[in-house]
Design an enzyme around this catalytic site. Sequence first.
Site, PDB file in Angstrom:
ATOM      1  N   VAL A   1     -18.623  -4.101  11.101  1.00  0.00           N
ATOM      2  CA  VAL A   1     -19.218  -5.414  10.872  1.00  0.00           C
ATOM      3  C   VAL A   1     -18.114  -6.421  10.567  1.00  0.00           C
ATOM      4  CG1 VAL A   1     -20.881  -6.722   9.495  1.00  0.00           C
ATOM      5  CG2 VAL A   1     -21.288  -4.299   9.923  1.00  0.00           C
ATOM      6  N   LYS A   2     -18.312  -7.608  11.115  1.00  0.00           N
ATOM      7  CA  LYS A   2     -17.356  -8.688  10.849  1.00  0.00           C
ATOM      8  C   LYS A   2     -18.027  -9.725   9.966  1.00  0.00           C
ATOM      9  CE  LYS A   2     -15.070 -12.336  13.467  1.00  0.00           C
ATOM     10  NZ  LYS A   2     -14.434 -12.661  14.736  1.00  0.00           N
ATOM     11  N   THR A   3     -17.320 -10.138   8.924  1.00  0.00           N
ATOM     12  CA  THR A   3     -17.887 -11.136   8.034  1.00  0.00           C
ATOM     13  C   THR A   3     -16.767 -12.018   7.483  1.00  0.00           C
ATOM     14  OG1 THR A   3     -19.430 -11.431   6.206  1.00  0.00           O
ATOM     15  CG2 THR A   3     -17.823  -9.674   5.953  1.00  0.00           C
TER      16      THR A   3
ATOM     17  N   GLY B   1     -21.132  -5.818  14.740  1.00  0.00           N
ATOM     18  CA  GLY B   1     -22.081  -6.855  14.331  1.00  0.00           C
ATOM     19  C   GLY B   1     -21.311  -7.985  13.670  1.00  0.00           C
TER      20      GLY B   1
END
Length: 293
Positions: free
Chosen positions: A202-204, A172
Amino acid sequence: MPEADESKKEKNFFTEIPQKSELFFLKGSNNYDWGMKNRLSRIFNPVSGKTVMLAFDHGYFQGPTTGLERIDLSILPLAPYADALMLTRGILRSIIPPSTQKAIVMRASGGPSILKELSNEHVAVDMEDAIRMNVSAVAVQVFVGGEHETQSVNNMTRLVDAGMRVGIPVLGVTAVGTTMARDARYMRLATRMCAELGAAFVKTYYVPGFETVAASCPVPVVIAGGKKLPELEALTMAHHAIQDGASGVDMGRNIFQSDDPVSMLEAVRKVVHAGIKPAEAFELYQSLKNGKK
Ligand code: 5RP
């Protein structure tokens, strides 16, 4: 028919040694099936527990980004230094040699160009084609707070359902709108939503207070590099992210727009996998770069 076992050697069943049953090394990932874990182990190094992903999927909404005009010339020489390649299927099939041993993280959402409302994405890759391309994960943009928030969340959950059927994890990608605050509060909301709704990782973005983002996300978090920074600043950001609980980086422009992309990628690797400090990593970057002259 195989021949019968005619060995005269006495069989040994090692009855005194219990069979070991290991816990999977990756945060929040112990209860997946074998194929999913195996794919995650291709992305995340089982020894360090971390990953260096090279992102060059930017063209899916912004065309030939600076540094990506010719992926065959600029990115192929970098591939050996990355753990995983994050890209589109068009680039995979047109440019990446099928003999590559690198994990593939396939961009699987898209639609609008930079000229339009970016959150209006749809699923852009069928899971059947993802299997055909032997990907290790698919990636989907999630626009929490964006105009098409629910649609983008739905893109992710559909990919999660399809991925679960065949053992392909979903990344995500939290996409922060230009008008939104890029702070820990927002990142906690966006990363946690992705994880709760089934993203395997998850990438943020790295923000002050990132340790609360990583702690409140039950699956691994990797950081994007964002806009090009001076090399020491980018290495410092990667170092802080790892110290604060990131499981790796998924970096693009800070690698391929660097003065020396291979040296930068090698320095980032040391920060991520060996935990070296920014000053040491920058020294390494400079000595590798100068050694080539
Ligand atoms: C696009 C992406 C890119 O892969 C991502 O932004 C990584 O690249 P960079 O380090 O250049 O920010 O997810 O939305």
